[in-house]
Design a protein around this motif. Structure first.
Motif, PDB file in Angstrom:
ATOM      1  N   GLY A   1       2.174   9.197  -6.446  1.00 30.93           N
ATOM      2  CA  GLY A   1       2.247  10.619  -6.141  1.00 30.93           C
ATOM      3  C   GLY A   1       1.650  11.026  -4.814  1.00 30.93           C
ATOM      4  N   GLY A   2       1.451  10.093  -3.931  1.00 32.00           N
ATOM      5  CA  GLY A   2       0.919  10.439  -2.612  1.00 32.00           C
ATOM      6  C   GLY A   2       1.955  11.129  -1.758  1.00 32.00           C
ATOM      7  N   ARG A   3       1.516  11.672  -0.642  1.00 32.44           N
ATOM      8  CA  ARG A   3       2.412  12.356   0.299  1.00 32.44           C
ATOM      9  C   ARG A   3       3.404  11.361   0.870  1.00 32.44           C
ATOM     10  NH1 ARG A   3       2.019  13.173   5.839  1.00 32.44           N
ATOM     11  NH2 ARG A   3       0.040  12.080   5.877  1.00 32.44           N
ATOM     12  N   LYS A   4       4.665  11.752   0.907  1.00 37.53           N
ATOM     13  CA  LYS A   4       5.706  10.880   1.450  1.00 37.53           C
ATOM     14  C   LYS A   4       5.647  10.909   2.983  1.00 37.53           C
ATOM     15  CE  LYS A   4       8.534  10.756  -2.513  1.00 37.53           C
ATOM     16  NZ  LYS A   4       7.510  10.536  -3.426  1.00 37.53           N
ATOM     17  N   PRO A   5       5.761   9.728   3.606  1.00 34.40           N
ATOM     18  CA  PRO A   5       5.695   9.705   5.064  1.00 34.40           C
ATOM     19  C   PRO A   5       6.971  10.302   5.675  1.00 34.40           C
ATOM     20  CG  PRO A   5       6.217   7.536   4.230  1.00 34.40           C
ATOM     21  CD  PRO A   5       5.938   8.419   3.045  1.00 34.40           C
ATOM     22  N   GLN A   6       6.823  10.872   6.856  1.00 29.73           N
ATOM     23  CA  GLN A   6       7.995  11.385   7.571  1.00 29.73           C
ATOM     24  C   GLN A   6       8.694  10.212   8.226  1.00 29.73           C
ATOM     25  OE1 GLN A   6       6.474  14.301  10.314  1.00 29.73           O
ATOM     26  NE2 GLN A   6       7.593  15.899   9.219  1.00 29.73           N
ATOM     27  N   LEU A   7       9.968  10.130   8.005  1.00 27.88           N
ATOM     28  CA  LEU A   7      10.771   9.071   8.631  1.00 27.88           C
ATOM     29  C   LEU A   7      11.630   9.736   9.716  1.00 27.88           C
ATOM     30  CD1 LEU A   7      11.873   7.182   5.410  1.00 27.88           C
ATOM     31  CD2 LEU A   7       9.995   6.603   6.942  1.00 27.88           C
ATOM     32  N   HIS A   8      11.391   9.436  10.977  1.00 25.90           N
ATOM     33  CA  HIS A   8      12.207   9.983  12.044  1.00 25.90           C
ATOM     34  C   HIS A   8      13.012   8.901  12.660  1.00 25.90           C
ATOM     35  CE1 HIS A   8       7.994  11.331  12.668  1.00 25.90           C
ATOM     36  NE2 HIS A   8       8.449  12.545  12.691  1.00 25.90           N
TER      37      HIS A   8
ATOM     38  N   TYR B   1       0.836  -1.197   0.000  1.00 28.38           N
ATOM     39  CA  TYR B   1       0.000   0.000   0.000  1.00 28.38           C
ATOM     40  C   TYR B   1       0.876   1.254   0.000  1.00 28.38           C
ATOM     41  CZ  TYR B   1      -3.006   3.730   1.590  1.00 28.38           C
ATOM     42  OH  TYR B   1      -3.645   4.921   1.706  1.00 28.38           O
ATOM     43  N   GLU B   2       1.866   1.301   0.881  1.00 30.46           N
ATOM     44  CA  GLU B   2       2.750   2.467   0.961  1.00 30.46           C
ATOM     45  C   GLU B   2       3.507   2.677  -0.347  1.00 30.46           C
ATOM     46  OE1 GLU B   2       3.298   5.039   2.998  1.00 30.46           O
ATOM     47  OE2 GLU B   2       1.525   4.313   4.038  1.00 30.46           O
ATOM     48  N   TYR B   3       4.012   1.603  -0.931  1.00 28.02           N
ATOM     49  CA  TYR B   3       4.741   1.703  -2.190  1.00 28.02           C
ATOM     50  C   TYR B   3       3.831   2.281  -3.277  1.00 28.02           C
ATOM     51  CZ  TYR B   3       6.790   0.374  -6.620  1.00 28.02           C
ATOM     52  OH  TYR B   3       7.269   0.402  -7.898  1.00 28.02           O
ATOM     53  N   GLN B   4       2.621   1.718  -3.396  1.00 20.48           N
ATOM     54  CA  GLN B   4       1.699   2.203  -4.418  1.00 20.48           C
ATOM     55  C   GLN B   4       1.311   3.654  -4.160  1.00 20.48           C
ATOM     56  OE1 GLN B   4      -1.424  -0.728  -4.205  1.00 20.48           O
ATOM     57  NE2 GLN B   4      -0.451  -2.034  -5.741  1.00 20.48           N
ATOM     58  N   HIS B   5       1.093   3.986  -2.911  1.00 18.79           N
ATOM     59  CA  HIS B   5       0.721   5.356  -2.549  1.00 18.79           C
ATOM     60  C   HIS B   5       1.823   6.333  -2.960  1.00 18.79           C
ATOM     61  CE1 HIS B   5      -1.467   8.398  -0.283  1.00 18.79           C
ATOM     62  NE2 HIS B   5      -0.324   8.736   0.300  1.00 18.79           N
TER      63      HIS B   5
END
Length: 75
Positions: free
Chosen positions: A68-75, A60-64
């Motif tokens: 062109g979906g919003r990139k998640p914040q990686l902390h 799901y994240e890869y497809q999102h």
């Protein structure tokens, strides 16, 4: 188109049901294996369920992101 011609060309309900029998048999075998494994190795079933859930979320994240979906914040 005449009714007689149409009925000879279209598979009957019996033919349609019979055509699905191999798939239904495979589904029943798979369901039996699932229940047997669930009884014998519940921890393995839970591990596989968790693994499938994680992989589904990853897809799901890869497809999102790919679409062109919003990139998640990686902390």
């Amino acid at each position: 188109m005449s009714r007689a011609r149409k009925s000879s060309e279209d598979p009957s309900l019996v033919d349609k049901i019979t055509g699905g029998e191999p798939l239904m048999a495979l589904e029943m075998q798979t369901l039996r294996r699932y229940h047997d494994t669930q009884k014998k190795q519940p921890a393995e079933v839970d591990r596989l369920r968790l693994e499938a859930t994680v992989l589904l979320a990853s897809v799901y994240e890869y497809q999102h992101q790919t679409l062109g979906g919003r990139k998640p914040q990686l902390h």
